[in-house]
Structure formats: structure tokens, C-alpha cells
Design an enzyme around this catalytic site. Structure first.
Site: not given
Length: 803
Positions: A50, A52, A162, A187, A218, A280, A373, A629
Site C-alpha cells: 500500500l 509503495k 494495531y 481497514k 472510497y 465502501h 470479482k 394487542w
């Protein structure tokens, strides 16, 4: 290792030199005087894919845009890789950075050289590494006399890392008071609601909400990012038509031609719904359905309106989706994950989901979210199709075709690729000429031979960005500016997972439609809407995923006896259909005989699917003559999500036409307090029943069964309601909310028909127990249900009956 201090000395000397260098604009009298503060950007995962592909380019774009803003910058790439190889990998990426086409070559060369000199690599592996990084940043700032504006930490790492990284930053790498911290998270943010809640809890123990920027790239796509500004700037045109009276349907689509090859380890865990729809496409949905705040530039107002839009969405079930899997996926999983030849994957690679909002603006409008896909084309778009009430008498060939009211009316936010191969906003010419910001969007001309959704491009006003920008460049700029409305808050995230998780749970073992991929798919994945549900248009023989596992269609509905009363049993879906049909038949016969039908409904989770079935499939039900009721109610306000009436309203009442004076909620909330005996709520309800229901005998009472044998809100060893003359009683539940109001067993037994609904494996043990015990309501209140002059029927699904 011994040479590291020398290396760092050289690095810091270079950084100091660049920070004090004359930029292309001329010398500054004093950097400390001119600077609005220094920003340190730390990119974790600096040598990953990501980073790069997108992140370093986005950071370089930020530097180009803000070099004259008054802020000074340093960029710190970080990873687990050792210093020398990590530095080499990172600078290989940095040397390939490019400038936009409209940037002059000289300025580009100067800025790129400066950016490389302001960038350095760090190995961040231990708590000590973070302490060292913090010390180096502080040393540079002190030596240059710079005030610290803030720090950006971009987590381009897997989510399992994380928490540890967050702990290190919080303990030893926070900026000093007065400077801000912005932590950017990629994400996936969890796998379902529970995992998302856990991850959110972990992160909020280290960071404040305003410090966290969860990225959904997005929201950086120019067409998606412009949905809200477009709605705001065109209020005069959209206000009359942006609603259920004028919108026919909305399509939010992301199609890909590539498959999951090389990514099956990720895809097997997530699938297309978690990968694309939950984030997204849902974000685009929110921009369309949310009410516009007074000021769309105020992040707090935008985020609040998004949350309200989430709360208006109708719940999903397995009939809300169609699912597919391209044929080569299974073999790719077997090869890449080294699975056995008989391994069967239930992961969808295609999904079409029908969503409804129950807000006043959008009630009844279908929102179709579709992604997959190995499809025929790569394209993304948001399409709002308007109803067309026009009839054109004159032939199209003899009129001004561009403004014909008989042509389709639509607004399209074209995200990219496809026929246009670029982001765009298209508005049908027979709608209105939109207002667009001149500095950032321009009207496109030419390409008249292109067709979009069956219409020539000339039928639309077409606008494209003046300057195309990569989504990550847009988002990194928004991080710099602190624009939180372009990111996912914790509340927003959990609201999305709360919406999607029930669907994901319900389809986990659902058979998938296999498709060959690409243009060969033909009509296999076409689907249609009917009665609030979706189904594939073409029927096909479904191959069972496990030939030895019996499917619902392999059983017929069992009809026999249970506790000496009629028993109807089937798979839950067929059982609910049968029960809804039986209730409608009784209602129609009763209305024909006496003019009205009195139906008493229980709360809890089991009846929800029945309510939905009645709302979506039984249009001949005599609702106009039906009185509704409550069998029992929790002592909470009727607007509380724990309220049985709230559930009944959400899943049934708001979707059918029952006269409001025929709806009878239990009076649990009187005199601004809940279920206080002196308020005589039980007496009020009993009197209402006597006044309206002949002989206080309901035409039909629907009950459920708890795992402890309770029914209505009559619990084992209950002091009230199991016997005696009182028709409505206050009771105590062993679980919260403890206080309840309930019809008594004697009143229930006066009904003409009593149906008992039992669903799920969790009820198997109590079902077996009840088949063996006699009339012992003190131990098992449900065993005391025995209508004195009516009929009792049990509706028990196979999972409860057979385990």
C-alpha cells in the site's frame, strides 16, 4: 550497529540543512518566525504494498501542496525490517515518485529532491525504538527552534499489530501538550460487530476519538466525495425530488474483472460483503440517504446525520441478498492455502443486496448494492434513477431529443473506469443543469459516441474534475486539514457492523451460485426484487455444498401432536411461511364472521421473522379490521429499543395499514414513571380489553417459549399471573429489564386460538422437556397454556424439535 550514531548524525545534519534551505521562492528571514509549526509524519509499514502504490505518492503530493503553507515537515518511514535493507527498499520507492502533469519539470525536481532529503527510515520494533524516534524529533525541533504543530502516524500494517503499536505511541511517542496527534488506521476494522467492538475498545484505551482517522479510501474518490457538496449546492433543484415520491431506485455498484488470485488468504476471511459492501458502498449509501445538515462543512453535523441515516435502515436477512462465487475460486483456495481437494469454500465473491430505509424521505425506495470479482467490466458508480410520469405523444424523431421528458431521468456519480475511464458527475438534461464548483469541476465536451446506461452522452450534462487526484492524496490532505467527516468514527463503524452482521450470520452456510467469470457470466448473476426480497432471475439446479447434508426442501412439513395438541414442524423459513398463512386465514374468517379480528402478539426475538413475513408477503391480510394487542411488555419507554412495542412497530406496524386506534400498546409508562402499581396500568389495560374484546376472548394469541419454560412474561415460580382472576399483571423477570407487564395465564386460556412458536437449537432442551412433563405451570408456565374452549397449536422448527 556501532555505526548507527554516525548515520543518524549525517541524517539529522541533512534534515537541518534542508529545513533551513532556501526553497524555490527565496530566502526566509527566520524559519522559526515564519513557520506555523512543524509536522512529523510517520508511515508505519513504509515498505509494504500500500505504501509503495499509494501512500508515499500521497505524502509527496501533500508536501507539494503545502510546502508554502508555513508548516515545515519531516517524513519518517518505519517498518520491522532492519535499518540498511529497510532504507534501501524505501528509497527505491521514493526515487520513483512523480509530479502531476501540470507541474513544471524544474519545480518538480526541486521538490522531489527536498522530499527525499526530508525523509528517513527507522526500524520500529520495540518500545525503545519508539522512545528513540521521539527523542530524535524533539532534538531536531529544539535545535532548529521550531514549535511542534503535530504528528501523523499512518498505520499501513495488519490490524493485529494495531494495539501494540498504539501502546508504544501512547507511552513514548506522543507530541507535547499544545500539539495534535492524528493516528490513521486502514481497514479491515474487524470481522463482525463483536470483533469491531473489541478493536475499538483496545484503541480507545490509547487514543481519543478526535485523534483517530479510520480510512475508507472510497471517501477520497472524487465522485464519491462530491455527493454531499453536490446535494448541498443543488438544494433548489433536489429538494422537491430527492425523496420516495420521485426516486424509483438507487444503484451503488463496484464491479471488478480481476479475481482473488494471490489474495485468497485475505478473501477467505472476509469475502465480498466485508471487503466492499460493509464499508465502501455503505459510505456512499449514507451520503445519499442522510439528511443534509445546515452546514456540510461541519464534520460534527455530517457525522451526526450519518448516524441517524444508519438508524433508519431496515434490518437485513438472508432473503435480502443474492450470492455467487466464480468457479475457479475453490481451486485457487486449495492451491494457495494448501487445502484438501474436497475443501468447499462458502465465501461469496459476488453479492447483490437490497436495502431499504424506513425514513420518511426514503420509505419504499430500493437501494441495490452490488459488487463482485471476475465480472465483465471494471467500473464503479452511484446511480439515482427517477420515476418518469411523462407520456410523449409526438414521435421522438420529431422533437428535441435532448430534453425529452420521456427519456430516463437520472443522476450518476461515476467513480471511475468503465466507458468513461475517469470520475464524473452526469445529470440528465431533462432534469436540470446542475450547479458545480468552477474551480474543481468543469463541463466535459465531446465523446458523443459514448453511451451510458443506454443513452448517448449528449443526453447528460457531464462534469469531470479539473484535476484528477488519487483517492489517497485526497484523504492525506484531509488528514492534514483535520477534516474528520471524510473518515469513519467509532460510532459510525459500529453502526455499520451492527447493520451488516445479522446478514453475514444468516448467510454463512447459504449455497452460492457458481459463475464462470467475465463475459461468460451472461445472465447468470441477474437478479430481481419482489416483495422486499431479491432472487436470481434465472433459476438453476443448485448443487449442494455437502451432498450428505439434508436441505430444507428434503423435508416435508411434519404435522402431528405435541403435548396432546396439534404440532406443525418444518425448517424455520417454511414454518414461518406456514404460520403467517394460518394467521391470515384465521383473520379473514374471523373478520367475515364478526367484522373484526383481535390479535395478541408476544415480544422477544422469535416473532420478528414472522412480523417481517406478514409485512412483506400478506397484502390480503385484513389489517383495516384488525386490533393489535401486546401479550407482554418490558417496563421501559415504548421508544426504547428493548420495548416489545418498539420491535413490533419497526418490523410490522410501520409497514402495514392498521388504523392507529386499533393498536393497543401496554400502558407501562404513566405519570412519567414506569410500571408503578399505584398508577394502575394493569387495570387500565384489562378494562380496555373488556371494553373492546367480546368476552375478553382474543381471537388469536401468539406465544413463545423461553429456555426456562416461561411464556409471555410469566416466569417459573412467579407470584402473579399463573392463576386467579387478574387479567393483566406486573411480574419480575430474572434478566434485565426485570420489571414486566403481562397478560395472565387465565386470560390467555380464554382465547379462541393460541399458537406457540418455538425456533432454534437453543430451544431443543426445553422442547424435549416439555414433551415429557404434565401440567406444572409453577415450574414451567408454558405447560399451563390450555385454552378452555379454544385450540392450542404448536409451531416448532426442526432445530428445536430434533436438535
Amino acid at each position: 550497529i556501532k555505526e548507527e550514531p554516525v548515520y543518524w548524525n549525517c541524517q539529522w545534519l541533512m534534515l537541518r540543512r534542508v529545513l533551513c534551505t532556501v526553497l524555490f521562492m527565496g530566502a526566509l528571514p527566520s524559519l522559526a518566525e515564519a513557520s506555523q509549526g512543524h509536522i512529523s509524519v510517520v508511515l508505519l509499514g513504509a515498505t509494504g504494498d500500500l505504501a509503495k502504490k499509494y501512500l508515499w505518492q500521497g505524502l509527496f503530493q501533500l508536501y507539494m501542496d503545502q510546502v508554502s503553507s508555513g508548516h515545515s515537515f519531516t517524513f519518517h518511514g518505519a517498518a520491522l525490517t532492519a535499518l540498511e535493507p529497510g532504507q534501501r527498499l524505501m528509497f527505491d520507492v521514493l526515487k520513483k515518485l512523480t509530479c502531476p502533469p501540470d507541474e513544471s519539470p524544474n519545480r518538480c525536481a526541486v521538490l522531489k529532491d527536498q522530499f527525499l532529503k526530508l525523509s528517513q527510515y527507522h526500524q520500529l520494533k520495540s518500545a525503545e525504538n519508539y522512545t528513540v524516534l521521539n527523542r530524535e524529533i524533539e532534538t531536531l525541533l529544539r535545535q532548529e527552534g521550531l514549535k511542534e504543530a503535530g504528528r501523523i502516524f499512518y498505520f499501513s500494517v495488519p490490524p493485529f499489530a494495531y494495539t501494540e503499536i498504539a501502546r508504544h505511541i501512547n507511552s513514548s511517542c506522543r507530541p507535547p501538550p499544545g500539539a495534535w496527534l492524528r493516528v490513521v488506521l486502514e481497514k479491515p476494522f474487524g470481522h463482525d460487530l463483536e470483533s469491531a467492538q473489541q478493536l475499538a475498545a483496545d484503541l480507545t484505551s490509547f487514543f481519543r476519538e478526535e485523534e483517530m482517522y479510520r480510512v475508507d479510501h472510497y471517501l477520497g474518490k472524487q465522485a464519491v466525495a462530491h455527493i454531499l457538496p453536490f446535494r448541498d449546492q443543488n438544494r433548489q433543484f433536489l429538494d422537491p425530488i430527492w425523496n420516495r415520491h420521485h426516486v424509483e431506485r438507487v444503484e451503488i455498484v463496484l464491479k471488478e474483472t480481476v479475481d482473488a488470485k494471490g489474495r485468497t488468504s485475505f478473501y477467505e476471511q472476509y469475502g465480498v460483503i466485508r471487503d466492499v459492501l460493509q464499508n465502501h458502498l455503505t459510505e456512499a449509501l449514507m451520503f445519499l440517504t442522510m439528511e443534509l445538515p445546515a452546514n456540510v462543512s461541519r464534520a460534527e453535523e455530517v457525522l451526526q446525520c450519518k448516524l441517524q441515516a444508519f438508524q433508519s435502515l431496515r434490518g437485513l436477512d438472508k432473503n435480502s441478498a443474492v450470492l455467487g462465487q466464480y468457479q475457479a475460486y475453490a481451486s485457487q483456495v486449495q492451491e494457495e492455502l494448501q487445502k484438501a481437494q474436497d475443501y468447499i469454500s462458502t465465501t461469496p465473491t459476488f453479492a447483490g443486496v437490497l436495502i431499504h430505509s424506513d425514513s420518511l424521505r426514503w420509505e419504499g425506495v430500493p437501494f441495490l448494492l452490488t459488487s463482485g470479482k471476475a465480472l465483465d467490466e471494471r467500473v464503479g458508480y452511484v446511480r439515482v434513477l427517477f420515476k418518469n410520469r411523462a407520456y410523449c405523444t409526438q414521435s421522438e424523431t420529431l422533437r428535441d431529443a435532448e430534453h425529452s421528458q420521456c427519456k430516463a431521468k437520472q443522476i450518476i456519480f461515476y467513480i471511475g473506469h468503465g466507458a468513461l475511464n475517469a470520475p464524473a458527475v452526469l445529470v440528465s438534461r431533462n432534469l436540470f443543469r446542475p450547479v458545480m464548483p468552477e474551480g474543481s469541476w468543469r463541463e466535459a465536451v465531446g465523446q458523443s459516441d459514448l453511451h451510458i446506461f443506454g443513452q448517448p452522452l449528449s443526453d447528460y450534462y457531464v462534469y469531470s474534475p479539473v484535476k484528477e487526484r488519487d483517492a489517497y492524496s485526497v484523504l492525506i490532505s484531509n488528514i492534514y486539514h483535520g477534516r474528520k467527516d471524510f473518515f469513519i468514527t467509532t460510532e459510525n463503524l459500529l453502526a455499520s457492523w451492527a447493520f451488516w452482521t445479522p446478514l453475514l450470520d444468516s448467510i454463512s452456510q447459504q449455497p452460492l451460485r457458481l459463475y464462470p467469470g467475465g463475459v461468460e457470466n451472461q445472465h447468470l448473476l441477474d437478479f430481481e426484487m419482489e416483495s422486499g426480497e431479491v432472487a436470481f432471475t434465472l433459476a438453476e439446479a443448485v448443487e449442494l455444498l455437502n451432498p450428505n447434508r439434508l436441505m430444507p426442501s428434503d423435508y416435508r412439513t411434519i404435522q402431528s401432536k405435541f403435548r396432546q395438541s396439534p404440532l406443525v414442524s418444518a425448517w424455520s423459513e417454511d414454518l414461518i411461511a406456514q404460520l403467517a398463512s394460518d394467521i391470515e386465514k384465521i383473520a379473514s374468517r374471523t373478520v367475515a364472521r364478526s367484522g373484526q379480528f383481535h390479535l395478541a402478539l408476544s415480544g422477544g426475538s422469535s416473532p420478528v421473522v414472522l412480523f417481517q413475513r406478514l409485512a412483506r408477503h400478506h397484502y390480503a391480510f385484513p389489517w383495516k379490521h384488525t386490533h393489535i394487542w401486546l401479550v407482554d411488555e418490558r417496563c421501559v419507554p415504548l421508544t426504547d429499543t428493548e420495548s416489545n412495542f418498539f420491535s413490533l412497530h419497526n418490523h410490522l406496524l410501520q409497514s402495514v395499514r392498521v388504523p392507529y386506534f386499533n393498536v393497543h400498546p401496554m400502558p407501562v409508562h404513566l405519570n412519567q414513571r414506569l410500571c408503578v402499581e399505584e398508577d394502575r396500568g394493569t387495570e387500565l389495560y384489562a378494562k380496555e380489553i373488556v371494553a373492546l374484546v367480546a368476552n375478553a376472548s382474543f381471537d388469536l394469541v401468539l406465544l413463545g417459549v423461553g429456555t426456562d419454560g416461561h411464556t409471555a412474561s410469566l416466569f417459573p415460580k412467579s407470584e402473579n399471573g399463573l392463576e386467579g382472576a387478574q387479567a393483566v399483571v406486573l411480574t419480575e423477570s430474572p434478566v434485565k429489564p426485570h420489571q414486566r407487564m403481562s397478560l395472565s395465564l387465565p386470560l390467555i386460556n380464554k382465547a379462541r386460538q393460541v399458537f406457540v412458536l418455538v425456533l432454534g437449537k437453543g430451544k431443543h432442551d426445553i422442547t424435549i422437556l416439555l414433551s415429557r412433563v404434565g401440567h406444572e405451570p409453577r415450574k414451567w408456565p408454558i405447560s399451563g397454556v390450555s385454552p378452555s374452549s379454544g385450540q392450542l397449536v404448536w409451531y416448532v422448527d426442526y432445530e428445536a424439535l430434533l436438535g
